[in-house]
Design a protein around this motif. Structure first.
Motif, short mmCIF file in Angstrom:
data_model
loop_
_atom_site.label_atom_id
_atom_site.label_comp_id
_atom_site.label_asym_id
_atom_site.label_seq_id
_atom_site.Cartn_x
_atom_site.Cartn_y
_atom_site.Cartn_z
N ILE A 164 -35.47 -44.45 69.59
CA ILE A 164 -33.87 -44.40 69.77
C ILE A 164 -33.59 -44.95 68.47
O ILE A 164 -33.74 -46.05 67.92
CB ILE A 164 -33.77 -45.85 70.79
CG1 ILE A 164 -34.53 -45.26 72.23
CG2 ILE A 164 -32.28 -46.00 70.93
CD1 ILE A 164 -34.11 -46.55 73.14
N GLY A 165 -32.46 -44.22 67.85
CA GLY A 165 -31.56 -44.70 66.92
C GLY A 165 -30.12 -44.99 67.37
O GLY A 165 -29.56 -43.98 67.88
N PRO A 174 -33.37 -55.08 66.06
CA PRO A 174 -34.44 -53.87 65.57
C PRO A 174 -35.85 -54.67 65.37
O PRO A 174 -36.79 -54.22 64.85
CB PRO A 174 -34.16 -53.26 64.37
CG PRO A 174 -33.31 -54.14 63.66
CD PRO A 174 -32.75 -55.29 64.67
N ASN A 175 -35.84 -56.12 65.73
CA ASN A 175 -36.98 -57.00 65.41
C ASN A 175 -38.01 -57.05 66.57
O ASN A 175 -37.80 -57.68 67.64
CB ASN A 175 -36.55 -58.44 64.84
CG ASN A 175 -37.75 -59.29 64.52
OD1 ASN A 175 -38.93 -58.94 64.79
ND2 ASN A 175 -37.48 -60.53 64.45
N PRO A 176 -39.22 -56.31 66.56
CA PRO A 176 -40.15 -56.10 67.69
C PRO A 176 -40.62 -57.77 68.13
O PRO A 176 -41.17 -57.79 69.30
CB PRO A 176 -41.26 -55.50 67.17
CG PRO A 176 -40.70 -54.83 66.03
CD PRO A 176 -39.64 -55.54 65.45
N ALA A 177 -40.62 -58.81 67.38
CA ALA A 177 -40.97 -60.03 67.60
C ALA A 177 -39.77 -60.90 68.32
O ALA A 177 -40.20 -61.89 68.69
CB ALA A 177 -41.28 -60.73 66.47
N ASP A 198 -34.27 -48.62 66.34
CA ASP A 198 -33.69 -48.90 65.03
C ASP A 198 -32.15 -48.49 65.05
O ASP A 198 -31.77 -47.73 66.24
CB ASP A 198 -34.53 -48.33 63.94
CG ASP A 198 -34.43 -49.15 62.84
OD1 ASP A 198 -33.64 -49.87 62.52
OD2 ASP A 198 -35.65 -49.34 62.11
N THR A 199 -31.64 -48.88 63.96
CA THR A 199 -30.30 -48.31 63.90
C THR A 199 -30.20 -46.81 63.79
O THR A 199 -31.14 -46.08 63.42
CB THR A 199 -29.64 -48.86 62.49
OG1 THR A 199 -30.32 -48.39 61.32
CG2 THR A 199 -29.52 -50.30 62.61
N LEU A 205 -38.81 -49.05 56.22
CA LEU A 205 -37.26 -49.20 56.65
C LEU A 205 -36.70 -50.58 56.06
O LEU A 205 -37.60 -51.44 56.79
CB LEU A 205 -37.22 -48.76 58.02
CG LEU A 205 -37.04 -47.13 58.39
CD1 LEU A 205 -37.13 -46.90 59.77
CD2 LEU A 205 -36.12 -46.41 57.44
N LEU A 206 -35.60 -50.73 55.71
CA LEU A 206 -34.97 -52.13 55.69
C LEU A 206 -34.43 -52.71 56.53
O LEU A 206 -33.62 -52.22 57.41
CB LEU A 206 -34.02 -51.97 54.36
CG LEU A 206 -33.39 -53.32 53.87
CD1 LEU A 206 -34.49 -54.33 53.30
CD2 LEU A 206 -32.46 -52.87 52.72
#
Ligand code: ADP
Ligand code: ZN
Length: 297
Positions: free
Chosen positions: A62-63, A70-73, A108-109, A149-150
């Motif tokens: 998904i964008g 977007p942080n999986p943690a 992510d974005t 990716l930043l």
């Protein structure tokens, strides 16, 4: 037979969903209007459920429009967080898809996803450092930095930066609800429309709007160049459909940098340095498929 992936390009106006493995193998693609989260996410789930057997995606990417987490943690990973878009603030986008389909979900974005797609198949193949910008209803940017990716603190907000705004030359106050005359407030599609009382697509090529637009965007590109030192800059989004705008941006960027950044790419090869997305309108949804490929087991 290889695995197939699902991609969602989630925009504030429309969703594009696709199933496939890459640009030469898109097996199905659909789009529909962004309404409520419940409704819109359900339509995406239905689309993926229609695909059976070997065409059933093994992972979904998904964008998304945002801001997002977007942080999986993080406990709110995969959420759209603070958007002013009615109904979408604090909505668990990735989790809802993951629970419904039972496959890994990459999230992510929209612009980071598009950057990833361009890296895999488009204008940024082989590069470790570049940025992808969209100039459309909003302005946003994604970046690959040293091959990743930043994200940083949350994710970059490259549209909400401040560039010099001379109110004698351009008295328009800006259209960003948060900042007024940030870059998005001065140079997005809606900003053009509000300033000139005409949509960008209805302004002639010789209108002064384009010189001003190119200068604001070139100031931003000079700033990103100073901060991230990208090896290439990809400019997508509806406003970039304007013929001639890309050439004006290239020229003004060179002028603002004024030969201080000693690189053949900027001084002699600007046509190959500031470019259009090779994947065109498909950059977003293909980027989402690239995200899915990253999380597939
Ligand atoms: P979104 O950002 O919602 O995904 P787009 O990237 O298509 O959508 O951008 C839409 C914006 O692009 C609108 O503000 C529209 O006026 C503007 N736009 C579309 N075509 C052109 C054009 N040829 N020249 C300038 N602006 C354009
Ligand atoms: Zn802003």
């Amino acid at each position: 037979m290889g695995s197939v992936y699902g991609g969602i390009e989630a925009g504030g106006t429309k969703f594009v969903c696709a199933v496939g493995t890459g640009p030469d193998d898109l097996r199905a693609i659909t789009q529909f209007a962004t309404t409520t989260p419940a409704n819109t996410i359900a339509q995406a789930i239905d689309f993926f459920r229609q695909h059976r057997g070997g065409d059933r995606p093994v992972a979904v990417g998904i964008g998304s429009f945002g801001p997002v987490d977007p942080n999986p943690a993080s406990p709110t990973f995969g959420f759209i967080t603070t958007t002013p878009k009615p109904g979408w603030a604090n909505s668990d986008f990735a989790g809802t898809i993951q629970r419904a389909l039972g496959v890994p979900v990459g999230f992510d974005t929209d612009v980071n996803a598009a950057a990833l797609g361009e890296h895999q198949w488009g204008s940024a193949q082989g590069l470790d450092n570049f940025i992808y910008l969209t100039i459309g209803t909003g302005i946003g940017g994604g970046a690959l930095v040293n091959g990743e990716l930043l994200h940083g603190l949350i994710h970059p907000e490259m549209g909400h930066i401040f560039v010099p705004h001379n109110r004698e030359v351009d008295p328009f106050e800006g259209s960003c609800p948060y900042h007024g005359d940030c870059l998005e407030g001065l140079a997005s599609g809606p900003a053009i429309e509000k300033r000139w009382r005409k949509r960008g697509e209805d302004l002639p090529a010789d209108h002064p709007a384009w010189e001003l637009e190119a200068k604001y965007l070139a100031l931003a590109l000079a700033n990103y160049t100073g901060i991230l030192s990208p090896q290439r800059i990809i400019l997508g989004g509806g406003v970039m459909q304007q013929p001639g705008l890309l050439a004006l941006i290239r020229r003004h960027t060179q002028q603002f940098l004024n030969d201080y950044v000693h690189a053949r790419e900027i001084q002699d090869e600007i046509e190959r340095h500031i470019v259009s997305p090779a994947l065109g309108k498909r950059a977003g949804v293909l980027g989402a498929i690239a995200l899915a490929r990253q999380v597939a087991k």
